[in-house]
Scaffold this active site. Structure first.
Site, PDB file in Angstrom:
ATOM      1  N   HIS A 224     -12.016  -6.763  -2.331  1.00  0.00           N
ATOM      2  CA  HIS A 224     -11.305  -6.074  -1.245  1.00  0.00           C
ATOM      3  C   HIS A 224     -12.043  -6.334   0.066  1.00  0.00           C
ATOM      4  CE1 HIS A 224      -8.345  -3.341  -3.305  1.00  0.00           C
ATOM      5  NE2 HIS A 224      -8.920  -3.971  -4.313  1.00  0.00           N
ATOM      6  N   GLY A 225     -11.432  -5.899   1.156  1.00  0.00           N
ATOM      7  CA  GLY A 225     -12.102  -5.981   2.456  1.00  0.00           C
ATOM      8  C   GLY A 225     -12.517  -7.392   2.810  1.00  0.00           C
TER       9      GLY A 225
ATOM     10  N   ASP B 179      -5.768  -8.103   4.729  1.00  0.00           N
ATOM     11  CA  ASP B 179      -4.754  -7.343   5.458  1.00  0.00           C
ATOM     12  C   ASP B 179      -5.071  -7.310   6.953  1.00  0.00           C
ATOM     13  OD1 ASP B 179      -2.788  -5.635   6.307  1.00  0.00           O
ATOM     14  OD2 ASP B 179      -3.600  -3.846   5.381  1.00  0.00           O
TER      15      ASP B 179
ATOM     16  N   GLY C 200     -11.161  -3.117   7.105  1.00  0.00           N
ATOM     17  CA  GLY C 200     -11.042  -3.018   8.559  1.00  0.00           C
ATOM     18  C   GLY C 200     -11.704  -4.178   9.293  1.00  0.00           C
TER      19      GLY C 200
ATOM     20  N   LYS D 103     -17.031  -5.034   9.779  1.00  0.00           N
ATOM     21  CA  LYS D 103     -17.556  -5.062   8.416  1.00  0.00           C
ATOM     22  C   LYS D 103     -19.072  -5.110   8.335  1.00  0.00           C
ATOM     23  CE  LYS D 103     -13.477  -7.460   6.667  1.00  0.00           C
ATOM     24  NZ  LYS D 103     -12.753  -6.295   6.160  1.00  0.00           N
TER      25      LYS D 103
ATOM     26  N   SER E  12       0.849  -1.202   0.000  1.00  0.00           N
ATOM     27  CA  SER E  12       0.000   0.000   0.000  1.00  0.00           C
ATOM     28  C   SER E  12       0.884   1.250   0.000  1.00  0.00           C
ATOM     29  CB  SER E  12      -0.903   0.008   1.232  1.00  0.00           C
ATOM     30  OG  SER E  12      -0.120   0.260   2.390  1.00  0.00           O
TER      31      SER E  12
ATOM     32  N   ARG F 101      12.389  -9.732  19.778  1.00  0.00           N
ATOM     33  CA  ARG F 101      12.564 -10.921  18.948  1.00  0.00           C
ATOM     34  C   ARG F 101      11.735 -12.128  19.379  1.00  0.00           C
ATOM     35  NH1 ARG F 101      18.994 -10.263  18.483  1.00  0.00           N
ATOM     36  NH2 ARG F 101      18.617 -10.354  20.713  1.00  0.00           N
TER      37      ARG F 101
ATOM     38  N   ASP G 184      -1.262  -1.658  -3.951  1.00  0.00           N
ATOM     39  CA  ASP G 184      -2.636  -1.693  -3.441  1.00  0.00           C
ATOM     40  C   ASP G 184      -3.159  -0.255  -3.290  1.00  0.00           C
ATOM     41  OD1 ASP G 184      -4.922  -2.871  -2.309  1.00  0.00           O
ATOM     42  OD2 ASP G 184      -4.104  -2.744  -0.273  1.00  0.00           O
TER      43      ASP G 184
ATOM     44  N   ARG H 297      -3.013  -8.195  10.816  1.00  0.00           N
ATOM     45  CA  ARG H 297      -2.779  -7.253  11.914  1.00  0.00           C
ATOM     46  C   ARG H 297      -3.342  -7.810  13.227  1.00  0.00           C
ATOM     47  NH1 ARG H 297      -3.797  -1.298   9.180  1.00  0.00           N
ATOM     48  NH2 ARG H 297      -2.771  -1.786   7.215  1.00  0.00           N
TER      49      ARG H 297
HETATM   50  P1  13P Z   1      -9.263  -6.063   4.970  1.00  0.00           P
HETATM   51  O1  13P Z   1      -9.292  -4.787   5.746  1.00  0.00           O
HETATM   52  O2  13P Z   1     -10.572  -6.779   5.038  1.00  0.00           O
HETATM   53  O3  13P Z   1      -8.123  -6.939   5.319  1.00  0.00           O
HETATM   54  O4  13P Z   1      -9.074  -5.660   3.412  1.00  0.00           O
HETATM   55  C1  13P Z   1      -7.791  -5.454   2.888  1.00  0.00           C
HETATM   56  C2  13P Z   1      -7.837  -4.842   1.532  1.00  0.00           C
HETATM   57  O5  13P Z   1      -8.851  -4.756   0.870  1.00  0.00           O
HETATM   58  C3  13P Z   1      -6.553  -4.355   0.994  1.00  0.00           C
HETATM   59  O6  13P Z   1      -6.725  -3.711  -0.224  1.00  0.00           O
HETATM   60  O1  G3H Z   2      -7.126  -1.434   1.999  1.00  0.00           O
HETATM   61  C1  G3H Z   2      -6.165  -1.027   2.652  1.00  0.00           C
HETATM   62  C2  G3H Z   2      -5.161  -1.978   3.137  1.00  0.00           C
HETATM   63  O2  G3H Z   2      -5.640  -2.662   4.252  1.00  0.00           O
HETATM   64  C3  G3H Z   2      -3.857  -1.296   3.386  1.00  0.00           C
HETATM   65  O3  G3H Z   2      -3.883  -0.567   4.564  1.00  0.00           O
HETATM   66  O4  G3H Z   2      -3.172   1.656   3.735  1.00  0.00           O
HETATM   67  O5  G3H Z   2      -3.092   1.101   6.189  1.00  0.00           O
HETATM   68  O6  G3H Z   2      -1.463   0.067   4.590  1.00  0.00           O
HETATM   69  P1  G3H Z   2      -2.843   0.644   4.791  1.00  0.00           P
HETATM   70 ZN    ZN Z   3      -8.624  -2.694  -0.357  1.00  0.00          ZN
END
Ligand code: 13P
Ligand code: G3H
Ligand code: ZN
Length: 316
Positions: free
Chosen positions: A210-211, A255, A180, A183, A48, A280, A81, A259
């Site tokens: 996405h998402g 993503d 996020g 959802k 990203s 570590r 991304d 996290r």
């Molecule tokens: P999430 O927030 O559901 O992991 O989606 C990630 C995403 O769409 C990155 O482009």
């Molecule tokens: O859709 C966004 C991705 O989850 C990337 O997140 O822009 O915080 O790296 P970021």
């Molecule tokens: Zn996305």
């Protein structure tokens, strides 16, 4: 081995979806590559704009190159991304990326078409493919927040028009997910009806979801038990990945789930060892846990155990 995103999509279409996982640092890269080798799955590394800025874009590229050396059997593409126009051009110029995403979905249809078309022309001239987005997901991306009421599902007729006008190679469609960890408030399901209509109008064309994080309940419960505050976090039902793949979704973006794994491991570690301060030991646990998580997602996406057949079809 870095391949083109188009090669991955060709192999996956209609059968499985390729997991597209965001990375920001070395620990994520190690967990991602190991998880994909353990599950014998091809994958897409997503970078990203925020990830490019977190340390330095050259640092991230060097990490990916090193991971490629450490795991020589891995087959993957490298993808920008949610790029803006300027970042897309920078990635196209760099020669490191397999594909870019231009995200002008917050603009009007005509402006989205114009911006996407310019990026497609620049990318195709250098042999990269382009993902674009039509419709608006809810939730938070780096610097854009879409309130629930403003999220719009992709209009299938517009999707066809958009692809014809821009020549983009894949399309991110809004079918009910959001970015996020929060959802869904009501119905927790994808809009398969919309997806089916899009696939009918664009047969054989790669779609992107996405998402797609599933926000596993046990992960959230453990985070909350270790001092976190994530009430009502809920994600996509991962059993819906494969049915979506059968309807043309070739790329599933994950993503947030990574996290959550990071957060759970570190919260539990320092809760249980309050005197410790070395990064570590929890870092090692994270790499192991992230690898396991990635492998489990690849099974659900149907991409697990596809490496041998993909390698054969690539003639490698
Ligand atoms: P999430 O927030 O559901 O992991 O989606 C990630 C995403 O769409 C990155 O482009
Ligand atoms: O859709 C966004 C991705 O989850 C990337 O997140 O822009 O915080 O790296 P970021
Ligand atoms: Zn996305």
């Amino acid at each position: 081995m870095i391949v083109t995103t188009a090669q991955l999509f060709k192999h996956a279409y209609g059968k499985y979806a390729v997991g597209a996982y965001n990375i920001n640092n070395a620990e994520q890269a190690m967990g991602l590559f190991r998880g994909c080798i353990d599950s014998q799955a091809p994958f897409i590394i997503q970078i990203s704009k925020g990830a490019r800025k977190y340390t330095d874009k050259r640092m991230l590229e060097a990490i990916i190159r090193a991971a490629g050396d450490i795991f020589p059997d891995a087959i993957y593409a490298v993808h920008l991304d949610h790029g803006d126009e300027e970042t897309c051009y920078d990635c196209i110029k760099s020669g490191f990326y397999s594909s870019v995403m231009i995200d002008a979905s917050h603009e009007s249809f005509d402006k989205n078409v114009a911006i996407t078309k310019r990026v497609v022309d620049a990318a195709h001239a250098k042999g990269l493919s382009v993902e674009a987005e039509l419709g608006m997901l809810g939730g938070v991306e780096e610097d854009i927040k879409v309130e629930d009421g403003h999220a719009t599902l992709t209009n299938p007729t517009e999707a066809l028009d958009f692809v014809k006008k821009t020549g983009c190679d894949s399309l991110a469609c809004a079918i009910g997910t959001s970015h996020g960890a929060y959802k869904f408030k009501g119905r927790q399901s994808l809009h398969f009806d919309v997806l089916k209509q899009i696939q009918t109008l664009l047969p054989g064309y790669p779609l992107v979801m996405h998402g797609s994080s599933s926000v596993p309940k046990d992960e959230v419960d453990r985070i909350n038990a270790a001092g976190g505050k994530m009430p009502n976090a809920v994600g996509v039902d991962p059993k819906e990945y494969l049915p979506a793949a059968k309807l043309g979704v070739t790329k599933v973006n994950i993503d947030t789930d990574g996290r959550l794994v990071w957060c759970r491991v570190h919260r539990e570690f320092f809760r249980d060892k309050p005197g410790d301060f070395d990064f570590r030991p929890p870092g090692k646990i994270f790499m192991d846990e992230y690898a396991k998580f990635i492998a489990s997602r690849n099974v659900l996406l149907g991409s697990a155990n596809q490496l041998a057949d993909l390698r054969k079809s690539l003639g490698k």
